[in-house]
Every structure is written in structure tokens, then in C-alpha cells.
Write a protein that holds these residues in place. Structure first.
Motif, PDB file in Angstrom:
ATOM      1  N   GLU A  77       6.322   1.281   5.242  1.00 31.28           N
ATOM      2  CA  GLU A  77       5.392   0.629   4.268  1.00 31.28           C
ATOM      3  C   GLU A  77       4.862  -0.521   4.600  1.00 31.28           C
ATOM      4  OE1 GLU A  77       4.963   1.374  -0.251  1.00 31.28           O
ATOM      5  OE2 GLU A  77       6.716   1.899   0.963  1.00 31.28           O
ATOM      6  N   TYR A 134       2.540   5.934   9.215  1.00 35.09           N
ATOM      7  CA  TYR A 134       2.899   6.171   7.423  1.00 35.09           C
ATOM      8  C   TYR A 134       2.555   7.350   6.863  1.00 35.09           C
ATOM      9  CZ  TYR A 134       3.416   5.124   3.119  1.00 35.09           C
ATOM     10  OH  TYR A 134       4.400   5.163   1.181  1.00 35.09           O
ATOM     11  N   LEU A 159       2.575  -1.815   6.486  1.00 27.36           N
ATOM     12  CA  LEU A 159       0.669  -1.701   6.255  1.00 27.36           C
ATOM     13  C   LEU A 159       0.133  -2.877   5.707  1.00 27.36           C
ATOM     14  CD1 LEU A 159       1.069   2.043   4.349  1.00 27.36           C
ATOM     15  CD2 LEU A 159       0.006   1.081   6.770  1.00 27.36           C
ATOM     16  N   LEU A 203      -8.541   7.198   9.664  1.00 22.59           N
ATOM     17  CA  LEU A 203      -7.481   5.968   9.212  1.00 22.59           C
ATOM     18  C   LEU A 203      -6.680   5.831  10.262  1.00 22.59           C
ATOM     19  CD1 LEU A 203      -5.183   7.698   6.370  1.00 22.59           C
ATOM     20  CD2 LEU A 203      -6.545   6.488   5.938  1.00 22.59           C
ATOM     21  N   ARG A 204      -6.475   4.322  10.549  1.00 19.97           N
ATOM     22  CA  ARG A 204      -5.582   3.904  11.376  1.00 19.97           C
ATOM     23  C   ARG A 204      -3.893   3.856  12.341  1.00 19.97           C
ATOM     24  NH1 ARG A 204      -6.364  -1.859  10.198  1.00 19.97           N
ATOM     25  NH2 ARG A 204      -5.250  -0.978   8.175  1.00 19.97           N
ATOM     26  N   MET A 255       0.681  -1.337   0.066  1.00 21.23           N
ATOM     27  CA  MET A 255       0.364   0.109   0.248  1.00 21.23           C
ATOM     28  C   MET A 255       0.708   1.113  -0.226  1.00 21.23           C
ATOM     29  SD  MET A 255      -2.751   1.043   2.732  1.00 21.23           S
ATOM     30  CE  MET A 255      -4.060  -0.590   2.797  1.00 21.23           C
ATOM     31  N   ARG A 296      -1.456   2.761  12.831  1.00 18.63           N
ATOM     32  CA  ARG A 296      -0.600   2.811  11.620  1.00 18.63           C
ATOM     33  C   ARG A 296      -0.182   3.554  10.931  1.00 18.63           C
ATOM     34  NH1 ARG A 296       0.110  -3.904  11.483  1.00 18.63           N
ATOM     35  NH2 ARG A 296      -1.392  -4.039  11.100  1.00 18.63           N
ATOM     36  N   GLU A 297      -1.321   3.775   9.753  1.00 20.19           N
ATOM     37  CA  GLU A 297      -1.774   3.673   8.426  1.00 20.19           C
ATOM     38  C   GLU A 297      -0.986   5.659   8.819  1.00 20.19           C
ATOM     39  OE1 GLU A 297      -4.899   1.789   6.698  1.00 20.19           O
ATOM     40  OE2 GLU A 297      -5.903   2.731   8.234  1.00 20.19           O
ATOM     41  N   LEU A 322      -4.508   5.330   0.884  1.00 18.85           N
ATOM     42  CA  LEU A 322      -4.546   6.209   1.869  1.00 18.85           C
ATOM     43  C   LEU A 322      -5.225   7.230   1.130  1.00 18.85           C
ATOM     44  CD1 LEU A 322      -2.101   5.285   4.161  1.00 18.85           C
ATOM     45  CD2 LEU A 322      -4.083   3.915   3.799  1.00 18.85           C
TER      46      LEU A 322
END
Ligand code: TPP
Length: 294
Positions: A291, A21, A294, A14-15, A1, A17-18, A6
Motif C-alpha cells: 500500500e 496490490y 501506491l 491498472l498498472r 490509496m 504496482r496497482e 482501484l
């Protein structure tokens, strides 16, 4: 991803981890633009990247296609020198095209050196002179009460704003009127323009001071460079009744480029060629590491 995935649905929450990132991606953007332009403020922009990313991509009720929507949540970057932080976040949140980011800080550009609510979609208050954000944010929060609106008002400060007397007037006044949904977020990296906060004007014991001024402040500290921790602080916001609320986030100035971390030289220094390359390697490897998660 990739980062682009995103942004496909900007209204999704978004969570952690996102968000982490994205913040790493925004740092790369900011580092590139500041280098290209040879001007701007890296240290405080990098320090608050997870905070603004989490607000704009997880928390705030906004419409990028209608930046002046009257029910939108408000955000004030009271530490306006960190403008490149806000610009990268606003651009990828859809307020304007990321293509204009390289025009940052050029004469007449949409993206002025310090945020301007006149030129830039999504900027709720022009800032740069430290110490004004909290007073104006208080006004916005009181206006919400008066107009029977339920938008939130978030004000992000560093130590510099809290060294200004006007901030403490606003802190007192907010504790008198107790506007709902009024939140002070403190990017507590403890480094200012020309030295350490404790040498310039110590704020400690900061939490005790805020509490004694009548604010609701969590007992536990949060890591402002950790999106999981930031989301926990948002849970605290939602579970507390007493207003106004302030959260102190421990952060690292210049986060992400080792030789700029905790060093006031990198508050607003021009990024030279060699530093740029070294920094980009570090930021790039951090990004690719994230990355994979994800
Ligand atoms: C009223 C005012 N005085 C001085 C300045 C110059 N100035 C710009 S940034 C800064 C230090 C800010 O420190 P901090 O809030 O800790 O910033 P951060 O580390 O979060 O970038 C100063 C003194 C200013 N912008 N406004």
C-alpha cells in the motif's frame, strides 16, 4: 490509496504496482473466506492470484454489467478447484457483490466449490474435472473464427490439467486449426494435490513439448507472481503472429503465507485457528507494504 479506489472505474487498465496490490488484497480475502468456511483450496488459488488479477484488471475486454456480452473475451479456469481466486477477482471486478463471498461453498450458493457457469455471473465454463478447459477453450476460439468475432480466449491450467490426455488432444488439434487469439496460460507451481509434479507425472521439458506440438511459446520464462513480468508477457502476446500461443509462468503454490508455500498439504487443507492468525499477519503486512508503494 486503498483497494476501493482501484475499483472506482473497473474499466481502467491498472498498472503493475496497482495489480500487485490488488492481488495481495485478494489473497487476504481468500484466506479469510476459506478459514471462515473451513473448506476450499488455498494453494492453487494463491499461486495464480497475480495472473487472474492482471487479466481482469489490465487485459480482458469484458463488461461486468453484461456478463454474457457475446464479444467479451473468454476466461476458463481449467484448474477449477482454485475457484476462490476467480470469485474474489470477479466480485471486485463488478460481476457480483463481494458481500456474497462468505457464502462460498454452502449448499445452493451462487459460489459453488468449483466454478459453475449456471450459477455464477462471469464464469465462462464450469470446471473442476481437470483437463477439459483447453478443449472447450479451443471450441470457443474456433467459434470466434467461424462467427468472425475478435474476442480472445484464455485458458489457465496447472500441471494437473496437463497430466490429462484430453489436454494433449486439444494441444494437437489447436496446432492443426491455429485459432487466432487462443492462449494457454500455465500456472507452473510444480506442486500438485498429493506431491511434487516431478514425482507424480513430470512434464519437463514442458516448453519443448509444447513447441514440438506446434505451439508458439516464449523462450524466456515469466514470473507469474510478479505483475510487472506478467505485463511483459502480455506484450509478447501482442507482438507475436503465430497461433496458438502458450505462456509458462513460474509461480509458487500457497504464495504469500510462508508455511503454505510449496507444500502440497495446503492444496486443500482446512485452515486451523493458529495457522489462520499467523497467515493473516503475513498477508496483512505484505498488503500494507504494498500500500505504501501506491
Ligand atoms: C480429472 C480429475 N482428476 C483428479 C482430480 C483431483 N484433483 C484436484 S486438484 C488436483 C491436482 C491439481 O494440480 P495442479 O494443476 O498443479 O493444481 P494447482 O497447484 O495449480 O492448484 C487433483 C489431482 C480432479 N479434480 N479431476
Amino acid at each position: 490509496m486503498t483497494a476501493e479506489d482501484l475499483f472506482k472505474n473497473p474499466n481502467q487498465k491498472l498498472r503493475a504496482r496497482e495489480l500487485s496490490y490488488l492481488a495481495a488484497f485478494f489473497r487476504v480475502e481468500a484466506w479469510n473466506i476459506l478459514y471462515e468456511r473451513g473448506t476450499g483450496h488455498w494453494g492453487g488459488a494463491a499461486s495464480a492470484m497475480e495472473l487472474t488479477t492482471s487479466l481482469y484488471f489490465n487485459r480482458m475486454n469484458i463488461r461486468s454489467e453484461d456478463p454474457s456480452w457475446e464479444d467479451r473475451d473468454r476466461f476458463i479456469l481449467s484448474k477449477g478447484h482454485a475457484s476462490i481466486n476467480l470469485y474474489t477477482v470477479l466480485a471486485y471486478r463488478g460481476f457480483f457483490s463481494p458481500e456474497i463471498l462468505p457464502s462460498f461453498r454452502t449448499l445452493g450458493a451462487t459460489l459453488q466449490g468449483h466454478p459453475s457457469m449456471i450459477t455464477t455471473p462471469g464464469v465462462d465454463l464450469s470446471t473442476g474435472a481437470l483437463g477439459h478447459g483447453l478443449s472447450v477453450g479451443l471450441g470457443m476460439a474456433l467459434a470466434a473464427r467461424h462467427l468472425k468475432k475478435s474476442y480472445w480466449t484464455y485458458v489457465l491450467t496447472g500441471e494437473g490439467c496437463l497430466n490429462e490426455g484430453s489436454s494433449w488432444e486439444a494441444l494437437m488439434c489447436a496446432a492443426k486449426y491455429r485459432p487466432e487469439r487462443f492462449v494457454l496460460l500455465i500456472d507452473y507451481n510444480k506442486v500438485q494435490l498429493d506431491g511434487y509434479e516431478e514425482d507424480i507425472m513430470p512434464l519437463e521439458p514442458l516448453r519443448d513439448k509444447l513447441v514440438s506440438f506446434g505451439w508458439n511459446v516464449p523462450e524466456q520464462s515469466f514470473d507469474g507472481n510478479n505483475t510487472g513480468d506478467i505485463l511483459k508477457s502480455f506484450v509478447w502476446l501482442d507482438n507475436e503472429d503465430k497461433w496458438p500461443k502458450a505462456i509458462i509462468y513460474k509461480t509458487t503454490k500457497g504464495m504469500g503465507v510462508s508455511f503454505t508455500e510449496n507444500d502440497n498439504h495446503w492444496h486443500g487443507a482446512k485452515i486451523d485457528d493458529e495457522s489462520f492468525k499467523k497467515g493473516l499477519l503475513e498477508l496483512g503486512s505484505d498488503l500494507s507494504r504494498r500500500e505504501i508503494w501506491l
